[in-house]
Design an enzyme around this catalytic site. Structure first.
Site, mmCIF file in Angstrom:
data_model
loop_
_atom_site.group_PDB
_atom_site.id
_atom_site.type_symbol
_atom_site.label_atom_id
_atom_site.label_comp_id
_atom_site.label_asym_id
_atom_site.label_seq_id
_atom_site.Cartn_x
_atom_site.Cartn_y
_atom_site.Cartn_z
ATOM 1 N N ASN A 1 0.713 -1.107 -0.034
ATOM 2 C CA ASN A 1 0.061 0.306 0.012
ATOM 3 C C ASN A 1 0.899 1.248 -0.091
ATOM 4 O OD1 ASN A 1 -2.484 -1.391 -0.006
ATOM 5 N ND2 ASN A 1 -2.617 -1.377 2.291
ATOM 6 N N HIS B 1 -14.944 -0.241 5.495
ATOM 7 C CA HIS B 1 -13.851 -0.884 6.205
ATOM 8 C C HIS B 1 -14.199 -1.314 7.559
ATOM 9 C CE1 HIS B 1 -9.932 -1.785 8.350
ATOM 10 N NE2 HIS B 1 -9.461 -1.800 7.183
ATOM 11 N N GLU C 1 -16.151 5.565 2.760
ATOM 12 C CA GLU C 1 -14.525 5.859 2.550
ATOM 13 C C GLU C 1 -14.296 6.816 1.261
ATOM 14 O OE1 GLU C 1 -11.794 2.087 2.511
ATOM 15 O OE2 GLU C 1 -13.627 1.059 3.073
ATOM 16 N N SER D 1 -10.982 0.103 -0.036
ATOM 17 C CA SER D 1 -9.545 -0.631 0.189
ATOM 18 C C SER D 1 -9.538 -1.934 -0.815
ATOM 19 C CB SER D 1 -9.361 -0.933 1.727
ATOM 20 O OG SER D 1 -10.609 -1.609 1.987
ATOM 21 N N ASP E 1 -13.380 8.195 5.623
ATOM 22 C CA ASP E 1 -12.119 7.733 5.937
ATOM 23 C C ASP E 1 -11.458 7.643 4.612
ATOM 24 O OD1 ASP E 1 -9.714 5.725 6.247
ATOM 25 O OD2 ASP E 1 -11.099 4.306 7.095
ATOM 26 N N HIS F 1 -6.996 5.500 1.745
ATOM 27 C CA HIS F 1 -6.384 5.027 0.457
ATOM 28 C C HIS F 1 -6.156 6.233 -0.496
ATOM 29 C CE1 HIS F 1 -5.724 0.627 1.442
ATOM 30 N NE2 HIS F 1 -7.063 0.776 2.199
ATOM 31 N N LYS G 1 -0.301 4.053 4.016
ATOM 32 C CA LYS G 1 -0.432 3.832 2.525
ATOM 33 C C LYS G 1 0.271 4.883 1.730
ATOM 34 C CE LYS G 1 -3.984 1.528 4.482
ATOM 35 N NZ LYS G 1 -4.162 1.533 5.909
#
Length: 382
Positions: A47, A133, A175, A179, A204, A207, A236
């Protein structure tokens, strides 16, 4: 049923479903190459999207911090662990991302759990994207609030759930970049639906931060929104570890009083905070932009070669959906035998029937690495 019988039964069920997790010991696993048992693999499971975990300036900053502060913080930030390095990093993050305050956490998992646990009560409702997540969904399910899940990236379904009568407050959770699927949330539509329902939005962006948006500021900046709660993690695109919550002054003061994961955990080492500051400087620089451009070019090259075998993700996460657990494991092993390290992801991490290879590209890769991966995938298909 005894403790041992319960444990044995759970493990047997995982084995029977080809879903048993295991860890592999590696000598080095974050960079372009991964080394195991003296063998070198091209690493497509990291990541570290911008390749900053091995950046000399980031490493030097950590070393300088260790020389100055030692290798640990020595305590919770509420006791003695909050140093000038932590204070400076929080100020840098708040200024960079356009928020009044930033609070550091030891991990993204801890940050998500802390915020949801501290803010929500029994009369409230959490409305979360169904593919959020595990740290978000677990925190929501353990909270006293009512949990409802909206269909993945479906703002219309979100609106329907938000319209249901409620005595308390509503927190929408999603998110920025997902992910496991690598797709991006329609944050503008989600933010509008949340605002119309007088709720708060938590994003969130684990990524997305460092990789997407102007200056690498992430998904929210890319789509022009400012959620009430923005959670960014540093393991990440930032290349280190840890996390931060971006929020208002009042929310920060509230979390300092009631966020148990913050109050009762040893704070990250000051040396780590210094390394994170150095990483942010790279992300904000011309070099950071070059790394993002290189990553985008590699993603495009891979997608052109992979065609319909991968999902519509435009991010560094390129899932190849296999479906069957055994087949996913066999394909991952085939790739490893050919020198490409790719991890098979199976339920319960992903929905049943969607076992996959989670291929990740980074700015540390070169074009020949992508071409080799495509060649091996072609051979596997044959």
């Amino acid at each position: 049923m005894s403790w041992q019988a319960r444990i044995d039964r759970a493990l047997d069920e995982r084995r029977a479903a080809s879903a048993l997790r295991s860890r592999r010991v590696v000598e080095q696993g974050a960079g372009r190459y991964l080394f195991q048992d003296g063998k070198r693999f091209c690493n497509f499971s990291s990541n570290d999207y911008l390749g900053l975990s091995h950046h000399p300036e980031v490493i030097r900053a950590w070393q300088t911090g260790a020389d100055r502060f030692g290798v640990g913080s020595g305590g919770s930030g509420h006791v003695s662990g909050y140093t000038t390095a932590h204070h400076a990093l929080e100020a840098e993050l708040a200024d960079w991302l356009g928020y009044p305050r930033a609070l550091l956490f030891i991990s993204g998992f801890a940050a998500n759990q802390a915020v949801i646990a501290a803010l929500t009560g029994k009369y409230d409702r959490i409305v979360a994207d169904k593919l959020s997540h595990a740290s978000l969904l677990e925190a929501a399910s353990h909270s006293p609030a009512q949990l409802r899940r909206f269909a993945h990236n479906d703002a219309a379904h979100l609106r329907t759930l938000l319209a249901s009568p409620l005595n308390g407050q509503q927190l929408v959770v999603t998110e920025g970049v997902f992910s496991m699927d690598g797709d991006s949330a329609p944050l503008v539509e989600i933010a509008r639906a949340t605002r119309e329902a007088s709720g708060w939005l938590l994003v969130d962006d684990a990524h997305g931060i460092g990789v997407t948006g102007p200056g690498g500021r992430g998904s929210c900046h890319a789509q022009g929104i400012a959620p009430e709660l923005l959670i960014v993690t540093f393991g990440k695109g930032v290349g280190v570890s840890g996390a931060a919550v971006l929020c208002s002054e009042a929310v920060a003061d509230y979390l300092l009083q009631f966020a148990r994961h913050l109050i009762y955990s040893t704070l990250m080492p000051p040396a780590q905070a210094m390394a994170l500051s150095a990483s942010l400087k790279v992300i904000n620089s011309g070099e950071g932009e070059q790394r993002r451009e290189k990553l985008a070019a590699l993603i495009g090259r891979f997608r052109r070669g992979a065609g319909t075998r991968v999902t519509a993700s435009q991010s560094a996460i390129q899932p190849l959906i296999v479906g069957d657990n055994d087949r996913a494991l066999r394909l991952a092993e085939w790739l490893r035998q050919a020198g490409c390290w790719v991890t098979a992801i199976r339920p319960p991490t992903v929905p049943p029937g969607t076992a996959r290879l989670r291929i990740t590209l980074t700015a540390a890769h070169e074009e020949q690495d992508v071409d080799r991966l495509l060649e091996v995938l072609d051979d596997a298909g044959e």
